[in-house]
Design a protein around this motif. Structure first.
Motif, PDB file in Angstrom:
ATOM      1  N   ARG A 126       0.753  -1.243   0.097  1.00 25.31           N
ATOM      2  CA  ARG A 126      -0.034   0.114   0.172  1.00 25.31           C
ATOM      3  C   ARG A 126       0.876   1.535   0.090  1.00 25.31           C
ATOM      4  O   ARG A 126       0.754   2.274  -0.788  1.00 25.31           O
ATOM      5  N   LYS A 132      -3.968   0.270  -4.638  1.00 19.39           N
ATOM      6  CA  LYS A 132      -5.345   0.415  -4.011  1.00 19.39           C
ATOM      7  C   LYS A 132      -5.842  -0.881  -3.731  1.00 19.39           C
ATOM      8  O   LYS A 132      -5.967  -1.740  -4.730  1.00 19.39           O
ATOM      9  N   SER A 263      -0.556  -7.400  -3.172  1.00 19.32           N
ATOM     10  CA  SER A 263      -1.282  -7.476  -2.165  1.00 19.32           C
ATOM     11  C   SER A 263      -2.230  -8.717  -2.373  1.00 19.32           C
ATOM     12  O   SER A 263      -2.831  -9.492  -1.139  1.00 19.32           O
TER      13      SER A 263
END
Length: 311
Positions: A126, A132, A263
């Motif tokens: 992040r 995002k 992520s």
């Protein structure tokens, strides 16, 4: 095929990312790692094991790096820093810490704390990669960690309560989780600059000088078994350890990582505990309990939902 069907098919293809499942497969191969590593700990220290693994991998990685040497041109200081973090942190130090954790700590606690890796990677992705996160991503993280907890402890609290989490094995595992989580993010960053084959080769080659220094400073003697049969078993385990959960898993892993966000990748890596449960069942004849089965389902549900997310 009418326009509506065509749009549906295109939409479906965009939502399903095969690269995500390559990361799942690469991480799943890590699940066989403790099988080899625990056997090797009977004859060698943690740093000696990791050094010998990297010597074997150097023989494979050096020709690959030579073929891709043109990709090394134009590297900036940020790229070199990321490569050193991947090789020194993710490949050398994290592996040593995890191996020492297996030797000094309760295996269940060590494995559970190592699953903090997704949280470290998500936070770093992040802020370093400006990724995002999709809607409800935090809920999916909680779901995956809940599944991991059930796989490790079932319905009960860890034996000994919080005291187990402050033992040396726990501290080593947290350190390994932090370094591996950061390595995932740095690997994704470097895949924007070079191919996954080059990143994999540099990960092994750059770690070798640091491992030689650490092993020398450790000052421990080499204690290979005297019997030829046992010596052969140690060497076989070293080769299999280096090539399967080492080389092959990372090639598959970085191939997948080149096409998805860090992520997402770090949650895909939770396929590791599922493989651990299957190995315990097949190799050690430990039956899967109901909590472990539920944890297995929760983690795979998480992986499926993330794979359906549009980037």
């Amino acid at each position: 095929m009418n326009n509506a069907s065509t749009l549906t098919a295109v939409h479906y293809r965009r939502r399903i990312k095969p690269e995500f499942w390559l990361v799942v497969l690469g991480a799943a191969l890590w699940g066989v790692d403790p099988l080899f590593r625990i056997i090797l700990l009977n004859s060698l220290t943690s740093t000696q094991i990791v050094l010998l693994e990297h010597l074997i991998l150097f023989l494979v990685a050096a020709p690959v790096l030579w073929r891709h040497r043109a990709e090394l041109r134009g590297l900036k200081a940020a790229h070199l820093g990321a490569l050193l973090f991947i090789s020194w942190g993710g490949s050398a130090l994290a592996t040593i810490l995890f191996t020492q954790g297996l030797a000094h700590g309760d295996l269940n606690v060590v494995l559970l704390l190592q699953k903090l890796q997704p949280l470290f990677a998500i936070i770093l992705a992040r802020y370093l990669l400006k990724e995002k996160l999709p809607r409800l991503f935090g809920n999916l993280v909680v779901l995956a960690l809940a599944g991991t907890y059930l796989l490790t402890f079932g319905w009960t609290l860890p034996v000994g309560g919080l005291s187990d989490f402050v033992q040396m094995g726990s501290v080593l595992s947290i350190g390994a989780a932090l370094l591996w989580g950061g390595s995932t993010v740095m690997g994704r960053y470097m895949l924007g600059k070079m191919s996954y084959e080059t990143v994999t080769a540099l990960r092994f080659i750059l770690a070798l000088p640091l491992l030689i220094v650490i092993t020398s400073l450790e000052g421990q003697g080499w204690s290979f078994p005297a019997e030829m049969s046992r010596k052969g078993l140690v060497l076989l385990n070293l080769v299999l350890q280096a090539l399967l959960p080492g080389l092959l898993s990372l090639l598959v892993y970085y191939k997948g990582l080149s096409g998805i966000k860090a992520s997402y990748a770090t949650l895909a890596e939770l396929s590791f505990p599922m493989v651990g449960v299957l190995i315990n069942w097949v190799v050690f004849h430990q039956m899967i309990t109901m909590p472990q089965a539920i944890g297995f389902i929760l983690i795979w549900l998480t992986l499926y939902l993330i794979s359906r997310q549009r980037e």
